[in-house]
Write a protein that holds these residues in place. Structure first.
Motif, PDB file in Angstrom:
ATOM      1  N   ALA A  58       5.341  12.594   8.775  1.00  0.00           N
ATOM      2  CA  ALA A  58       5.719  11.489   7.889  1.00  0.00           C
ATOM      3  C   ALA A  58       4.506  10.671   7.439  1.00  0.00           C
ATOM      4  N   ALA A  59       3.514  10.521   8.299  1.00  0.00           N
ATOM      5  CA  ALA A  59       2.341   9.725   7.960  1.00  0.00           C
ATOM      6  C   ALA A  59       1.286  10.516   7.190  1.00  0.00           C
ATOM      7  N   CYS A  60       1.498  11.800   7.027  1.00  0.00           N
ATOM      8  CA  CYS A  60       0.488  12.636   6.364  1.00  0.00           C
ATOM      9  C   CYS A  60       0.667  12.576   4.843  1.00  0.00           C
ATOM     10  N   PRO A  61      -0.375  12.230   4.106  1.00  0.00           N
ATOM     11  CA  PRO A  61      -0.248  12.077   2.657  1.00  0.00           C
ATOM     12  C   PRO A  61       0.015  13.381   1.899  1.00  0.00           C
ATOM     13  N   VAL A  62      -0.264  14.537   2.478  1.00  0.00           N
ATOM     14  CA  VAL A  62      -0.007  15.787   1.753  1.00  0.00           C
ATOM     15  C   VAL A  62       1.425  16.275   1.933  1.00  0.00           C
ATOM     16  N   VAL A  63       2.149  15.716   2.895  1.00  0.00           N
ATOM     17  CA  VAL A  63       3.538  16.135   3.137  1.00  0.00           C
ATOM     18  C   VAL A  63       4.469  15.359   2.218  1.00  0.00           C
ATOM     19  N   ARG A  64       5.189  16.120   1.382  1.00  0.00           N
ATOM     20  CA  ARG A  64       6.158  15.489   0.475  1.00  0.00           C
ATOM     21  C   ARG A  64       7.450  15.214   1.223  1.00  0.00           C
ATOM     22  N   ARG A  65       7.939  16.241   1.936  1.00  0.00           N
ATOM     23  CA  ARG A  65       9.155  16.076   2.738  1.00  0.00           C
ATOM     24  C   ARG A  65       9.187  17.155   3.801  1.00  0.00           C
ATOM     25  N   TYR A  66       9.978  16.918   4.822  1.00  0.00           N
ATOM     26  CA  TYR A  66      10.189  17.933   5.862  1.00  0.00           C
ATOM     27  C   TYR A  66      11.629  17.844   6.343  1.00  0.00           C
TER      28      TYR A  66
END
Length: 159
Positions: free
Chosen positions: A127-135
Motif C-alpha cells: 500500500a505504501a509503495c508508489p509503483v503499486v496501483r492496487r493489490y
C-alpha cells in the motif's frame, strides 16, 4: 549439453536431494563416482542452482499464506519498479514472486505468522509503495500440493 543420464539425475535430485551417490546409483545405471562427478558438473554449470530443504507442512500450515495479485502503475519509473522488485526478493515473507501477463502484473505468495503480520506487510510493502496501483489478496485455506519440480525429459537434453 545434457545426456539422458544428466536428465535422470536432475529428476532424481528434484525428487529427493538428500540421496547419496550410492543411493542414486541404484536407480541410475552409473557408478557412484560417476554420479558424484556429474552432480559437481551440474552444480558448476548452474543446471542445479541450489539445494534447499522444504519445511514440513505442519510448519507451513501454521502460517497465514496469501496469494496477492498486484497491478502496477503503467507509468512507473523503471528505477522505482526495480527497487520494488529487489525489495520483494529480499523479504522473508515473500516465498514466490512472479511477473505475469494479463490483468495483473505480479503474483506474490507470502507467508506471515498471522493476520496482524500480514496487515503490516501489506501496508508497508504494498500500500505504501508508489509503483503499486492496487493489490488483491486471497488466503490459502489448504495446501493440496507443493512440489516445486520440473519433470525433465529427452527434449531438455539439447539445452
Amino acid at each position: 549439453m545434457f545426456d539422458n543420464f544428466d536428465i535422470k539425475l536432475l529428476n532424481a535430485m528434484q525428487e529427493d536431494a538428500d540421496r547419496t551417490a550410492e543411493q542414486l546409483a541404484e536407480v541410475i545405471p552409473l557408478s557412484p563416482s560417476a554420479i558424484a562427478r556429474r552432480l559437481r558438473r551440474l552444480r558448476e554449470t548452474g543446471a542445479i542452482s541450489q539445494t534447499i530443504a522444504l519445511a514440513a507442512s505442519k510448519f507451513a500450515d501454521r502460517r497465514l499464506r496469501a496469494i496477492i495479485r498486484v497491478q502496477l502503475h503503467e507509468h512507473a519509473q523503471a528505477d522505482a519498479f526495480n527497487r520494488f522488485r529487489a525489495r520483494l526478493q529480499s523479504l522473508d515473507e515473500v516465498q514466490l514472486c512472479l511477473e505475469v501477463s494479463g490483468a495483473d502484473d505480479m503474483l506474490i505468495l507470502a507467508a506471515c505468522r498471522d493476520m496482524a503480520e500480514y496487515n503490516v506487510f501489506a501496508d508497508e510493502e504494498l500500500a505504501a509503495c508508489p509503483v503499486v496501483r492496487r493489490y488483491e489478496t486471497s488466503f490459502v485455506k489448504k495446501e493440496l500440493k507443493n512440489r516445486p519440480m520440473i519433470r525433465l525429459d529427452e527434449r531438455d537434453a539439447n539445452g
